[in-house]
Design a protein around this motif. Structure first.
Motif, short mmCIF file in Angstrom:
data_model
loop_
_atom_site.label_atom_id
_atom_site.label_comp_id
_atom_site.label_asym_id
_atom_site.label_seq_id
_atom_site.Cartn_x
_atom_site.Cartn_y
_atom_site.Cartn_z
N TRP A 124 0.86 -1.19 0.00
CA TRP A 124 0.00 0.00 0.00
C TRP A 124 0.90 1.23 0.00
O TRP A 124 1.89 1.28 0.73
CB TRP A 124 -0.86 -0.05 1.26
CG TRP A 124 -1.95 0.96 1.42
CD1 TRP A 124 -1.96 2.03 2.26
CD2 TRP A 124 -3.23 0.96 0.79
NE1 TRP A 124 -3.15 2.71 2.19
CE2 TRP A 124 -3.96 2.06 1.28
CE3 TRP A 124 -3.83 0.13 -0.16
CZ2 TRP A 124 -5.25 2.37 0.86
CZ3 TRP A 124 -5.12 0.43 -0.58
CH2 TRP A 124 -5.81 1.53 -0.07
N ALA A 125 0.60 2.21 -0.82
CA ALA A 125 1.44 3.41 -0.92
C ALA A 125 0.56 4.65 -0.91
O ALA A 125 -0.61 4.60 -1.30
CB ALA A 125 2.29 3.37 -2.18
N GLY A 126 1.14 5.77 -0.49
CA GLY A 126 0.38 7.01 -0.48
C GLY A 126 1.29 8.21 -0.30
O GLY A 126 2.51 8.08 -0.17
N LYS A 127 0.68 9.38 -0.30
CA LYS A 127 1.45 10.63 -0.21
C LYS A 127 1.07 11.48 1.00
O LYS A 127 1.49 12.63 1.10
CB LYS A 127 1.29 11.44 -1.49
CG LYS A 127 -0.15 11.81 -1.85
CD LYS A 127 -0.18 12.55 -3.17
CE LYS A 127 -1.62 12.92 -3.57
NZ LYS A 127 -1.65 13.64 -4.86
N SER A 128 0.27 10.92 1.90
CA SER A 128 -0.04 11.65 3.13
C SER A 128 1.17 11.64 4.05
O SER A 128 2.12 10.87 3.86
CB SER A 128 -1.24 11.00 3.83
OG SER A 128 -1.01 9.63 4.07
N PRO A 167 12.46 9.15 1.09
CA PRO A 167 13.00 10.51 1.19
C PRO A 167 12.50 11.39 0.04
O PRO A 167 12.42 10.94 -1.11
CB PRO A 167 14.52 10.30 1.11
CG PRO A 167 14.74 8.87 1.50
CD PRO A 167 13.52 8.13 1.02
N SER A 168 12.18 12.62 0.34
CA SER A 168 11.67 13.54 -0.69
C SER A 168 12.73 13.86 -1.74
O SER A 168 12.40 14.25 -2.86
CB SER A 168 11.18 14.84 -0.04
OG SER A 168 12.25 15.48 0.66
N ASP A 206 5.97 10.65 -6.45
CA ASP A 206 4.63 11.09 -6.07
C ASP A 206 4.15 10.44 -4.78
O ASP A 206 3.03 10.73 -4.33
CB ASP A 206 3.63 10.75 -7.19
CG ASP A 206 3.97 11.45 -8.49
OD1 ASP A 206 4.45 12.60 -8.44
OD2 ASP A 206 3.78 10.83 -9.56
N ILE A 207 4.94 9.54 -4.17
CA ILE A 207 4.52 8.88 -2.94
C ILE A 207 5.53 9.16 -1.83
O ILE A 207 6.69 9.47 -2.09
CB ILE A 207 4.34 7.36 -3.12
CG1 ILE A 207 5.65 6.69 -3.51
CG2 ILE A 207 3.27 7.08 -4.17
CD1 ILE A 207 5.56 5.18 -3.62
N LYS A 208 5.05 9.05 -0.59
CA LYS A 208 5.91 9.33 0.57
C LYS A 208 6.20 8.09 1.39
O LYS A 208 7.09 8.13 2.24
CB LYS A 208 5.25 10.40 1.46
CG LYS A 208 5.16 11.77 0.80
CD LYS A 208 4.58 12.80 1.77
CE LYS A 208 4.54 14.19 1.14
NZ LYS A 208 3.98 15.20 2.08
#
Length: 332
Positions: A87-91, A156-157, A135-137
């Motif tokens: 599962w991946a996301g950007k929150s 890491p960004s 695009d993911i964090k």
């Protein structure tokens, strides 16, 4: 770069009996460098980090293979969670606000099955269409039914995934050899667009080796259908070829079309020393059709050229190649 060039000099100034020392030093350097996020490991990709296990024995090390692909090495999970997925996301925190990364990728149904038991598996994860690592964090092993996070790793960004590299076209020396700009898709795969060759060389092959110019001291590379028969003619085909498993782009200095019988170079391209390309983990598949091209070789499907462009620097090197367990295996 200093470490890489020092290794090359050591190889060229010491006897073969000392090569084992270089191999040990090379592996030591890889191990020492693999602990910092953003460090490139030539065998696995850009290091992201290790899963922080929170439940069900989740652990493993995560790398960025390219801008769309992750590699999880040494993955463990007990398989007991009822509906666990990658599962991946950007929150800013792990949350239900994310998306599933399908695994296995080739599952025939619309929805992949929940994760099964994994014991030291090596896994390639391709992000869904339109998604990129930048695009993911975070990446999580997530139970959708109970919205529980079993394990996490944050990205890491500043992470810059490895990218394919565009090279010049083949130099044109004989037998009408020419091509478009050649690309290195990963550490073992060349993409050669618009390839022309009259097929009249009696004993010509794709050939790779070390040094500033091609020489007889090289290794044959199978053609686009995996054959080591002498090359036939090409009339503008786009092809992909892969190095033998004992070699990578980091261990060669040139690719040539070479006549073994007459030790004649029909044309070549040099390989840069400062490569930052995706590792060869099996994510790049050769694409051929059943049609037959001129001269009897299977004709590859036409495809648009890769859209990237980077500066290059030519150099020479000779490093020990490192074998990899296949993705999805439990070998370490």
């Amino acid at each position: 770069m200093a470490v890489r060039m020092a290794t090359k000099q050591y190889f060229t100034t010491n006897s073969n009996s000392n090569n084992i020392i270089v191999v040990v030093l090379y592996f030591t350097i890889l191990v020492l460098n693999s602990g910092d996020a953003g460090t490139l490991n030539e065998n696995y990709g850009r290091y992201i980090g290790s899963f922080k296990g929170l439940a069900h024995g989740v652990r493993g090390t995560v790398y960025a293979v390219d801008e769309n692909t992750l590699y999880v090495r040494g993955f463990f999970y007990d398989g007991i969670g009822p509906t666990a997925y990658f599962w991946a996301g950007k929150s800013s925190r792990i949350s239900p606000d994310g998306f599933t990364i399908p695994y296995p990728e080739d599952y025939p149904a619309m929805e992949p099955p929940p994760l099964q038991t994994h014991n030291n598996s090596n896994i390639i994860l391709r992000l869904p269409a339109g998604k990129r690592i930048k695009d993911i964090k975070w990446l999580s092993v997530w139970c959708r039914r109970f919205t529980v996070n079993f394990g996490e790793v944050f990205i890491p960004s500043t992470l810059d995934p490895p990218k394919p590299r565009i090279l010049p076209e083949f130099k044109r020396f004989a037998h009408g050899l020419r091509s478009g700009n050649i690309s290195i898709l990963d550490a073992r795969t060349f993409y050669i667009p618009n390839l022309h060759y009259d097929g009249l060389g009696p004993d010509a092959y794709f050939f790779v080796g070390n040094g500033s110019e091609p020489s007889p001291y090289g290794v044959k590379v199978p053609n686009e259908v995996g054959s080591l028969e002498p090359l036939k003619g090409y009339q503008g085909e786009d092809i992909e070829i892969q190095l033998p498993r004992s070699l990578t782009m980091h261990s060669i200095d040139w690719l040539a079309v070479w006549c073994v019988q007459y030790t004649h170079n029909f044309g070549h391209v040099n390989i840069p020393d400062d490569l930052d390309v995706p590792p060869a983990l099996g994510q790049t598949k050769l694409t051929v059709s059943s049609d037959v091209a001129g001269g009897g070789q299977s004709k590859p499907k036409k495809k648009p050229p890769p859209q990237f462009q980077f500066p290059w620097m030519f150099g020479f090197r000779s490093y020990p190649s490192v074998g990899l367990p296949p993705a999805g295996s439990g070998d370490d």
